[in-house]
Motif scaffolding. Structure first.
Motif, PDB file in Angstrom:
ATOM      1  N   PHE A 102      14.588  -4.214 167.190  1.00  0.00           N
ATOM      2  CA  PHE A 102      15.461  -4.213 166.004  1.00  0.00           C
ATOM      3  C   PHE A 102      15.123  -3.091 165.033  1.00  0.00           C
ATOM      4  O   PHE A 102      15.933  -2.753 164.174  1.00  0.00           O
ATOM      5  CB  PHE A 102      15.408  -5.577 165.305  1.00  0.00           C
ATOM      6  N   LYS A 103      13.948  -2.463 165.198  1.00  0.00           N
ATOM      7  CA  LYS A 103      13.573  -1.348 164.324  1.00  0.00           C
ATOM      8  C   LYS A 103      14.630  -0.227 164.368  1.00  0.00           C
ATOM      9  O   LYS A 103      14.764   0.535 163.420  1.00  0.00           O
ATOM     10  CB  LYS A 103      12.218  -0.767 164.735  1.00  0.00           C
ATOM     11  N   ASP A 141       6.212  -0.737 168.395  1.00  0.00           N
ATOM     12  CA  ASP A 141       7.662  -0.619 168.226  1.00  0.00           C
ATOM     13  C   ASP A 141       8.101   0.423 167.192  1.00  0.00           C
ATOM     14  O   ASP A 141       9.045   1.174 167.412  1.00  0.00           O
ATOM     15  CB  ASP A 141       8.257  -1.972 167.836  1.00  0.00           C
ATOM     16  N   GLY A 179       7.040 -10.529 160.406  1.00  0.00           N
ATOM     17  CA  GLY A 179       5.730  -9.887 160.369  1.00  0.00           C
ATOM     18  C   GLY A 179       5.479  -9.343 158.979  1.00  0.00           C
ATOM     19  O   GLY A 179       4.836  -9.949 158.139  1.00  0.00           O
ATOM     20  N   ASN A 180       6.070  -8.185 158.703  1.00  0.00           N
ATOM     21  CA  ASN A 180       5.895  -7.518 157.421  1.00  0.00           C
ATOM     22  C   ASN A 180       6.898  -8.000 156.363  1.00  0.00           C
ATOM     23  O   ASN A 180       6.962  -7.455 155.285  1.00  0.00           O
ATOM     24  CB  ASN A 180       6.010  -6.006 157.631  1.00  0.00           C
ATOM     25  N   PHE A 181       7.711  -8.989 156.700  1.00  0.00           N
ATOM     26  CA  PHE A 181       8.664  -9.624 155.791  1.00  0.00           C
ATOM     27  C   PHE A 181       9.833  -8.699 155.415  1.00  0.00           C
ATOM     28  O   PHE A 181      10.530  -8.928 154.438  1.00  0.00           O
ATOM     29  CB  PHE A 181       7.942 -10.111 154.507  1.00  0.00           C
ATOM     30  N   GLY A 182      10.082  -7.652 156.216  1.00  0.00           N
ATOM     31  CA  GLY A 182      11.172  -6.740 155.899  1.00  0.00           C
ATOM     32  C   GLY A 182      12.521  -7.304 156.321  1.00  0.00           C
ATOM     33  O   GLY A 182      13.488  -7.304 155.549  1.00  0.00           O
ATOM     34  N   ASN A 183      12.579  -7.808 157.546  1.00  0.00           N
ATOM     35  CA  ASN A 183      13.830  -8.308 158.089  1.00  0.00           C
ATOM     36  C   ASN A 183      14.351  -9.488 157.260  1.00  0.00           C
ATOM     37  O   ASN A 183      15.496  -9.485 156.788  1.00  0.00           O
ATOM     38  CB  ASN A 183      13.581  -8.725 159.552  1.00  0.00           C
ATOM     39  N   SER A 189       4.300  -7.520 167.384  1.00  0.00           N
ATOM     40  CA  SER A 189       4.897  -6.927 166.182  1.00  0.00           C
ATOM     41  C   SER A 189       4.865  -7.888 164.998  1.00  0.00           C
ATOM     42  O   SER A 189       5.271  -7.539 163.899  1.00  0.00           O
ATOM     43  CB  SER A 189       6.334  -6.489 166.454  1.00  0.00           C
ATOM     44  N   HIS A 205       9.082 -12.638 170.539  1.00  0.00           N
ATOM     45  CA  HIS A 205       9.255 -12.657 169.089  1.00  0.00           C
ATOM     46  C   HIS A 205      10.402 -13.586 168.702  1.00  0.00           C
ATOM     47  O   HIS A 205      10.283 -14.447 167.838  1.00  0.00           O
ATOM     48  CB  HIS A 205       9.534 -11.245 168.549  1.00  0.00           C
ATOM     49  N   THR A 244      14.943  -9.955 167.779  1.00  0.00           N
ATOM     50  CA  THR A 244      14.404  -8.654 167.382  1.00  0.00           C
ATOM     51  C   THR A 244      14.000  -7.733 168.529  1.00  0.00           C
ATOM     52  O   THR A 244      13.710  -6.570 168.291  1.00  0.00           O
ATOM     53  CB  THR A 244      13.195  -8.848 166.445  1.00  0.00           C
TER      54      THR A 244
END
Ligand SMILES: *Cc1c(COP(=O)(O)O)cnc(C)c1O
Length: 497
Positions: free
Chosen positions: A112-113, A146, A268-272, A321, A400, A426
């Protein structure tokens, strides 16, 4: 529309400055000064639109120093076939009457990146021009897999930019290593480091904060920048697919216009998931955002208790990820939940930096819990979810997405909530074919290409074209550098050409 920092609300920057800078000088993250909201009419107008038209309509609300034509051109260059396998870009699939999957991985690197890292390379060169920047932007990336490939593919041969990606020599999968080592493009380079991901990340951070080095490369006409997920230019494109998935559900009759919906997001990094929250603040009828973590469940605990505590073991899982203990983008949510109190955010973040933990007051905790549900899933649960989705729906999940699938099920059992739920998917299952085959009770071969073929054979799905081609591409990058030599590596690369 201007942007402020989560740690200093008096700061004011334009969209192009924010996209060029990435991170605020005070260490905070850039956020929009307010959320533009869509009226019911504007929402309805999105329904018949293509993904590209929806993307233009939503992103231009934030990109006020870009013209409509510029945003449209960026969008069309970012989201096109055959770069994306599906013309609808973010394709939704129905599993049952209340569950759909939104597949965000039909882009060139099968994760999804791509949704963000195809768009940022369009926005950044314009930002460079609009801010009067004459230097070549050198994007430095540390990756655990990723992000590196998606950034390389997005920025390859983008004028005015160069890119160096560092990855841990033994810390990525065979497919991920090959994806990066065979990368094409004249402006990109990939270096393996003799160290782990933390070494790569702290090495890159050290290069960013080295003023002497910055001056030295400036003399040669270079400026360092970042493409990681704290850049607002990566967050913005992600808001679009929440609206788009909603429209697709309405158009297919799975949802009545105006009805609310849940999203389950592997985090993960809470971006999505933060992009989902932003969509909600813009008026999308969202009921709950289900934040799904793997065994590294620092966010699950935060949503349950109001205390964030990274002092815990770090686990390597089959959803790498999401193996992360500091979810950087949570800072943006805290800023909103705390009524945009920058002093409070500064306090929490310095406590996180110094003691690895902070606690928010009950009012903030409650505000978080009305929108978010946090849940987690271990290795065995992930395998069971892959197996269950396959036997029940004939649908193949990557590890994921399987975490989100499992947590969405837990949520439903715990709350009895039967709101229509979209699982944000993702990654392509082929990116992690070994884990998927093993969850489905099949033999896992040592050779990744054998696993790709076996998974394709078993599921009847086709191997994404770029992944199938990897076997035939020449390896262009095989340099390994010591973790102490990253500066030298960057300077050598910039010297060439
Ligand atoms: C990056 C990534 C995630 C986590 O997304 P965040 O925005 O960091 O929360 C989940 N799944 C996959 C496959 C990813 O590449």
């Amino acid at each position: 529309m201007e942007f402020i920092s989560t740690r200093d609300v008096t700061l004011r920057l334009s969209a192009s400055e924010v996209i060029k800078k990435g991170l605020s000088d005070d260490g905070g993250l850039f956020v929009p000064e307010c959320f533009p909201t869509l009226s019911s009419e504007q929402m309805r107008a999105l329904l018949p639109m293509s993904y590209q038209q929806r993307a233009t309509a939503i992103m231009e609300l934030y990109l006020s120093d870009y013209t409509h034509e510029e945003v449209e051109q960026c969008v069309n260059a970012a989201y096109s076939t055959p770069k994306f396998e599906t013309p609808d870009i973010a394709h939704t699939v129905k599993l049952d009457n209340i569950t759909s999957v939104c597949e965000l991985w039909h882009g060139p690197t099968s994760a999804f990146k791509d949704m963000a890292l195809q768009m940022l390379p369009q926005l950044l060169p314009l930002a460079i021009r609009k801010t009067g920047e004459e230097r070549t932007v050198v994007i430095l990336v540390a990756t655990s897999g990723d992000t590196g490939k998606a950034a390389l593919e997005g920025f390859r041969d983008v004028a005015g930019t160069r890119m160096v990606v560092f990855y841990p020599k033994d810390g990525v999968s065979d497919i991920q290593r090959l994806q990066m080592a065979t990368q094409q493009g004249e402006n990109v380079a990939v270096v393996a480091i003799d160290g782990n991901f933390d070494n790569a990340q702290s090495g890159v951070k050290a290069l960013f904060s080295d003023r002497e080095l910055a001056q030295r490369v400036a003399r040669d006409g270079y400026l360092f920048s970042s493409a990681n997920s704290i850049n607002f230019g990566r967050l913005l494109p992600q808001i679009v697919y929440y609206f788009s998935a909603y429209c697709d559900l309405v158009n297919s009759g799975r949802l009545a216009f105006g009805d609310r919906v849940n999203f389950a997001v592997p985090t993960g990094n809470f971006g999505n998931i933060l992009a989902g929250y932003y969509a909600m603040r813009m008026g999308l009828p969202v009921s709950r955002l289900i934040c799904a973590s793997n065994r590294n469940n620092v966010l699950t605990d935060f949503f349950a208790s109001g205390t964030y505590d990274r002092n815990r073991p770090f686990y390597l899982t089959e959803s790498p990820s999401m193996d992360i203990l500091i979810s950087s983008n949570l800072e943006r949510l805290l800023f909103e939940l705390a009524g945009r109190d920058d002093a409070l955010v500064r306090e929490w973040m310095s406590s996180l930096a110094e003691r690895g933990t902070y606690s928010v007051p009950e009012t903030v905790e409650r505000a978080a819990q009305t929108v978010f549900y946090g849940g987690c899933c271990d290795s065995a649960g992930t395998s069971r979810a892959i197996e269950r989705a396959y036997s029940q729906y004939g649908y193949t999940l990557d590890p994921h997405t399987a975490v989100a699938f499992a947590v969405a099920q837990d949520y439903r059992e715990e709350t009895g909530d039967s709101t229509q739920t979209v699982i944000m998917s993702t990654a392509s299952p082929f990116k992690f074919s070994g884990s998927v085959l093993s969850a489905l009770g099949r033999r896992v071969a040592a050779d990744e290409f054998e696993n790709l073929a076996a998974l394709s054979e078993l599921t009847g799905l086709h191997i994404p074209e770029p992944m199938a081609l990897l076997q035939k591409l020449p390896v262009r990058f095989s340099d390994v550098c010591d973790k102490g030599d990253m500066e030298r590596a960057v300077l050598d690369i910039l010297q060439k050409k």
